[in-house]
Design a protein around this motif. Structure first.
Motif, mmCIF file in Angstrom:
data_model
loop_
_atom_site.group_PDB
_atom_site.id
_atom_site.type_symbol
_atom_site.label_atom_id
_atom_site.label_comp_id
_atom_site.label_asym_id
_atom_site.label_seq_id
_atom_site.Cartn_x
_atom_site.Cartn_y
_atom_site.Cartn_z
ATOM 1 N N LEU A 78 -3.911 6.774 -0.453
ATOM 2 C CA LEU A 78 -2.788 5.973 -0.598
ATOM 3 C C LEU A 78 -2.887 4.726 -0.095
ATOM 4 C CD1 LEU A 78 0.074 8.654 -0.555
ATOM 5 C CD2 LEU A 78 -1.164 7.804 -2.463
ATOM 6 N N GLY A 79 -3.644 4.581 0.854
ATOM 7 C CA GLY A 79 -3.799 3.100 1.802
ATOM 8 C C GLY A 79 -4.843 2.169 0.937
ATOM 9 N N ASN A 80 -5.196 2.486 -0.202
ATOM 10 C CA ASN A 80 -6.092 1.677 -0.992
ATOM 11 C C ASN A 80 -5.431 1.523 -2.438
ATOM 12 O OD1 ASN A 80 -8.111 1.034 0.777
ATOM 13 N ND2 ASN A 80 -9.285 2.949 0.241
ATOM 14 N N ILE A 81 -4.226 1.929 -2.569
ATOM 15 C CA ILE A 81 -3.470 1.812 -3.828
ATOM 16 C C ILE A 81 -2.258 0.906 -3.715
ATOM 17 C CG2 ILE A 81 -2.486 2.904 -5.842
ATOM 18 C CD1 ILE A 81 -4.082 5.316 -4.888
ATOM 19 N N LEU B 185 -2.732 16.806 4.030
ATOM 20 C CA LEU B 185 -3.139 16.717 5.297
ATOM 21 C C LEU B 185 -2.842 15.285 6.035
ATOM 22 C CD1 LEU B 185 -6.722 17.638 4.218
ATOM 23 C CD2 LEU B 185 -5.151 19.125 5.153
ATOM 24 N N ASN B 186 -1.433 14.716 5.552
ATOM 25 C CA ASN B 186 -0.925 13.883 6.209
ATOM 26 C C ASN B 186 -1.805 12.529 6.725
ATOM 27 O OD1 ASN B 186 1.743 14.883 6.152
ATOM 28 N ND2 ASN B 186 1.340 16.352 7.860
ATOM 29 N N TYR B 187 -2.774 12.138 5.894
ATOM 30 C CA TYR B 187 -3.893 11.351 6.179
ATOM 31 C C TYR B 187 -3.145 9.897 6.572
ATOM 32 C CZ TYR B 187 -8.129 8.426 5.846
ATOM 33 O OH TYR B 187 -9.219 7.648 6.208
ATOM 34 N N ALA B 188 -2.212 9.501 5.818
ATOM 35 C CA ALA B 188 -1.334 8.289 6.220
ATOM 36 C C ALA B 188 -0.934 8.255 7.714
ATOM 37 C CB ALA B 188 -0.148 8.100 5.184
ATOM 38 N N ASP B 189 -0.534 9.284 8.247
ATOM 39 C CA ASP B 189 -0.063 9.555 9.592
ATOM 40 C C ASP B 189 -1.237 9.381 10.353
ATOM 41 O OD1 ASP B 189 3.012 10.108 9.873
ATOM 42 O OD2 ASP B 189 2.258 11.276 8.268
ATOM 43 N N ILE B 190 -2.391 9.984 10.035
ATOM 44 C CA ILE B 190 -3.630 9.704 11.009
ATOM 45 C C ILE B 190 -4.096 8.457 10.775
ATOM 46 C CG2 ILE B 190 -6.044 10.357 11.095
ATOM 47 C CD1 ILE B 190 -5.265 13.078 9.734
ATOM 48 N N LEU B 191 -4.082 7.579 9.870
ATOM 49 C CA LEU B 191 -4.345 6.425 9.743
ATOM 50 C C LEU B 191 -3.390 5.482 10.760
ATOM 51 C CD1 LEU B 191 -5.460 5.419 6.014
ATOM 52 C CD2 LEU B 191 -7.109 5.724 8.243
ATOM 53 N N ALA B 192 -2.086 5.897 11.011
ATOM 54 C CA ALA B 192 -1.067 4.914 11.362
ATOM 55 C C ALA B 192 -1.206 5.391 13.052
ATOM 56 C CB ALA B 192 0.200 5.357 10.839
ATOM 57 N N THR C 69 -5.423 13.698 -2.780
ATOM 58 C CA THR C 69 -4.511 15.091 -2.283
ATOM 59 C C THR C 69 -4.587 15.125 -0.762
ATOM 60 O OG1 THR C 69 -5.520 16.050 -4.178
ATOM 61 C CG2 THR C 69 -4.369 17.345 -2.307
ATOM 62 N N GLN C 70 -5.336 14.488 0.013
ATOM 63 C CA GLN C 70 -5.531 14.466 1.356
ATOM 64 C C GLN C 70 -4.131 13.831 2.133
ATOM 65 O OE1 GLN C 70 -8.949 12.792 2.946
ATOM 66 N NE2 GLN C 70 -8.415 10.901 2.470
ATOM 67 N N ASP C 71 -3.557 12.810 1.424
ATOM 68 C CA ASP C 71 -2.420 12.047 1.755
ATOM 69 C C ASP C 71 -1.205 13.133 1.913
ATOM 70 O OD1 ASP C 71 -2.849 9.299 2.412
ATOM 71 O OD2 ASP C 71 -3.834 9.443 0.601
ATOM 72 N N PHE C 72 -1.161 13.893 0.697
ATOM 73 C CA PHE C 72 0.096 14.742 0.578
ATOM 74 C C PHE C 72 -0.011 16.253 1.455
ATOM 75 C CE2 PHE C 72 -0.215 11.967 -3.316
ATOM 76 C CZ PHE C 72 0.873 11.344 -3.038
ATOM 77 N N PRO D 84 0.678 -1.389 -0.074
ATOM 78 C CA PRO D 84 -0.072 -0.063 -0.045
ATOM 79 C C PRO D 84 1.004 1.191 -0.061
ATOM 80 C CG PRO D 84 -0.856 -1.673 1.654
ATOM 81 C CD PRO D 84 0.623 -2.174 1.284
ATOM 82 N N LEU D 85 0.423 2.289 -0.809
ATOM 83 C CA LEU D 85 1.115 3.338 -1.045
ATOM 84 C C LEU D 85 1.330 4.280 0.205
ATOM 85 C CD1 LEU D 85 0.281 4.716 -4.374
ATOM 86 C CD2 LEU D 85 2.601 3.670 -3.830
ATOM 87 N N ASN D 86 0.276 4.087 0.978
ATOM 88 C CA ASN D 86 0.510 4.816 2.428
ATOM 89 C C ASN D 86 1.777 4.149 3.370
ATOM 90 O OD1 ASN D 86 -0.684 2.379 3.269
ATOM 91 N ND2 ASN D 86 -1.965 3.346 4.864
ATOM 92 N N GLU D 87 1.996 2.793 3.250
ATOM 93 C CA GLU D 87 3.089 2.633 4.017
ATOM 94 C C GLU D 87 4.511 3.014 3.412
ATOM 95 O OE1 GLU D 87 2.983 0.340 6.557
ATOM 96 O OE2 GLU D 87 0.808 0.289 6.625
#
Length: 236
Positions: A176-179, A220-227, A215-218, A72-75
């Motif tokens: 990114l977590g779903n790609i 708003l740091n959504y990946a960090d929120i999920l983690a 865009t929210q990943d880049f 997953p791209l968020n990882e």
């Protein structure tokens, strides 16, 4: 990795011999969401299905898919130190898939503009205001809540009534977590689609929603929120 990245309402099992991933739900509401996801995959035309896992015979409230290589791209965003040009290549390919594959017109599924506006208001106004009210209930000391509420409501209305980028194969949750990205071949696979946009069940929706999700990943740091890489203090 699957259990950490997947939605909480799914039970996930992996068969490494057959190379399959199975998602199951245990309540009717959750089973309905699984069915929406399953139907989204099954509705894709062949050229779009190439960018998703294969769906195998599945029971009610169950989704059996091919196990796809990749991360997953968020990882990768959180833990891999990829160069900027590599990220640009990845994002360019994602945008090409969205615009050159998923957004292709299918006239047999065309909805009228009234249906589009109604669906967008459900996503941009009703859904977001409901979440804000829930946030207010959880954190009653939020500063400037009324100001934020009015901004979200007015912006959602403007989006719903402005120009639309209607896609007939919208993913609906394209963060990114779903790609999945497989670096050796550079392949992209989309997982965990929404299967519904507002009141419209199926593959259709406003492409701007998918673009905002990514865009929210880049921004708003959504990946960090999920983690869980954040802290909240309700007193401040």
């Amino acid at each position: 990795l699957l259990n950490r990245s997947a939605r909480a309402f799914n039970h996930i099992s992996v068969d490494t011999f057959l190379g399959t991933v199975t998602k199951r739900a245990d309540t009717q509401e959750k089973k309905d969401k699984i069915e929406l996801e399953k139907n989204w995959f099954k509705s894709l035309p062949e050229h779009a299905a190439l960018f998703c896992p294969r769906v195998l015979k599945s029971g009610d409230g169950e989704l059996v898919m091919s196990q796809e290589p990749g991360t997953p791209l968020n990882e990768m965003w959180l833990y891999d130190n990829l160069r900027t040009d590599v990220w640009k290549t990845i994002v360019d390919k994602i945008l090409s898939i969205h615009n050159e594959v998923f957004m292709k017109l299918d006239v047999s599924n065309t909805k009228n503009s009234f249906e589009w506006i109604r669906a967008m208001k459900g996503m941009y106004v009703t859904k977001n205001l409901k979440r804000l009210v829930q946030m207010k209930n959880d954190l009653p000391n939020l500063p400037d809540f009324d100001l934020v509420y009015d901004f979200v409501e007015n912006t959602g209305q403007e989006l719903s009534e402005s120009g639309v980028a209607w896609s007939y194969y919208l993913h609906g949750d394209s963060h990114l977590g779903n790609i999945l990205f497989e670096p050796l071949q550079g392949s992209i696979k989309f997982v965990d689609p929404r299967g519904q946009f507002g009141h419209i069940k199926g593959t259709e929706g406003d492409m701007r929603y998918d673009m905002a999700k990514m865009t929210q990943d880049f921004y708003l740091n959504y990946a960090d929120i999920l983690a869980g890489n954040y802290a909240m203090d309700s007193d401040n």
